[in-house]
Design an enzyme around this catalytic site. Structure first.
Site, PDB file in Angstrom:
ATOM      1  N   HIS A   1      -3.288  -5.817   1.021  1.00  0.00           N
ATOM      2  CA  HIS A   1      -2.587  -6.032   2.287  1.00  0.00           C
ATOM      3  C   HIS A   1      -2.497  -7.515   2.657  1.00  0.00           C
ATOM      4  CE1 HIS A   1      -2.391  -1.831   3.855  1.00  0.00           C
ATOM      5  NE2 HIS A   1      -3.399  -1.656   3.016  1.00  0.00           N
TER       6      HIS A   1
ATOM      7  N   GLU B   1      -0.617  -8.828   4.860  1.00  0.00           N
ATOM      8  CA  GLU B   1      -0.424  -8.941   6.312  1.00  0.00           C
ATOM      9  C   GLU B   1      -1.747  -8.917   7.073  1.00  0.00           C
ATOM     10  OE1 GLU B   1      -0.773  -4.534   5.751  1.00  0.00           O
ATOM     11  OE2 GLU B   1      -0.009  -6.239   4.601  1.00  0.00           O
TER      12      GLU B   1
ATOM     13  N   CYS C   1       0.842  -1.194   0.000  1.00  0.00           N
ATOM     14  CA  CYS C   1       0.000   0.000   0.000  1.00  0.00           C
ATOM     15  C   CYS C   1       0.883   1.252   0.000  1.00  0.00           C
ATOM     16  CB  CYS C   1      -0.972  -0.049   1.178  1.00  0.00           C
ATOM     17  SG  CYS C   1      -2.405   1.045   0.991  1.00  0.00           S
TER      18      CYS C   1
END
Length: 227
Positions: free
Chosen positions: A194, A196, A86
């Site tokens: 994302h 994560e 991002c």
């Protein structure tokens, strides 16, 4: 393996990244402040999402001048894996480590939802644990994730197999549905979604964990098996 999560003023996904490495991948990880000048002790560098320096001027435009980015550049030249997610992707582009630019979303709105990605290249150090053309569900959260590059750059990305992920249904207007790309050397990945945030089944899915598992596998094959 030892990871560094670079923390800029305004980063807000650094904790998620730290959790993914420490608690889900089970590897050593440190928060590293943006003014560091040396990353030699780390095997992989992670640039998290957020709004570094408030996204003033352009997303990532100020962060590119941070001391840490000189060290990131050095690590990239050494072949270490560099992952920017991002805002981290935006910083990599502003720093010249990846080609292209990230513009305002086509609908001019901030978008926060889970999207489907197609794995375009599973032969990188970030995607080896996926199947080619595998469809995965990964969250997005951005207002300026519309990836743009000129026709010549797009042609090079295609010919060099540098497109790692594409959106199944393009949410932001990115050229050629691009969600993530690697550099020519293959050790720098920038992606808007994302991974994560998709590492725990209890929190909605773990399809992003393979990005980090791929990095670990590459490192073990390079430095452990050959030791």
């Amino acid at each position: 393996m030892k990871f560094a999560v670079i923390v800029f003023p305004g980063s807000n996904c650094d904790v998620d990244m730290f959790h993914a490495i420490k608690d889900e991948l089970g590897e050593e990880v440190d928060y590293v402040w943006h003014d560091t000048e040396n990353l030699d002790e780390y095997d992989a560098i992670l640039l998290p999402g957020g709004f570094s320096y408030g996204d003033y001027l352009r997303c990532g435009a100020i962060s590119r001048f941070a001391n840490a980015m000189k060290a990131v550049q050095k690590a990239a030249e050494q072949g270490k894996p560099i992952l920017g997610v991002c805002n981290g992707f935006q910083i990599l582009v502003e720093s010249g480590l990846l080609p292209g630019a990230l513009m305002r979303n086509e609908n001019l709105k901030f978008m926060c939802r889970t999207v489907q990605l197609r794995v375009e290249n599973n032969e990188t150090m970030f995607t080896s644990q996926y199947e080619k053309d595998e469809i995965i569900n990964i969250p997005i959260a951005h207002g300026e994730g519309n990836y743009y590059c000129d026709e010549e750059t797009l042609k090079q990305l295609e010919e060099n197999n540098q497109i790692a992920f594409r959106y199944v249904e393009n949410p932001n207007g990115s050229v050629s549905d691009i969600a993530g790309i690697v550099n020519e050397k293959g050790n720098v990945l920038g992606m808007m979604p994302h991974p994560e945030r998709a590492v725990d089944e209890l929190l909605g899915g773990a399809e992003g964990l393979k990005v980090f598992q791929s990095i670990l596998k590459q490192w073990r094959e390079t430095y452990v098996v050959n030791a």
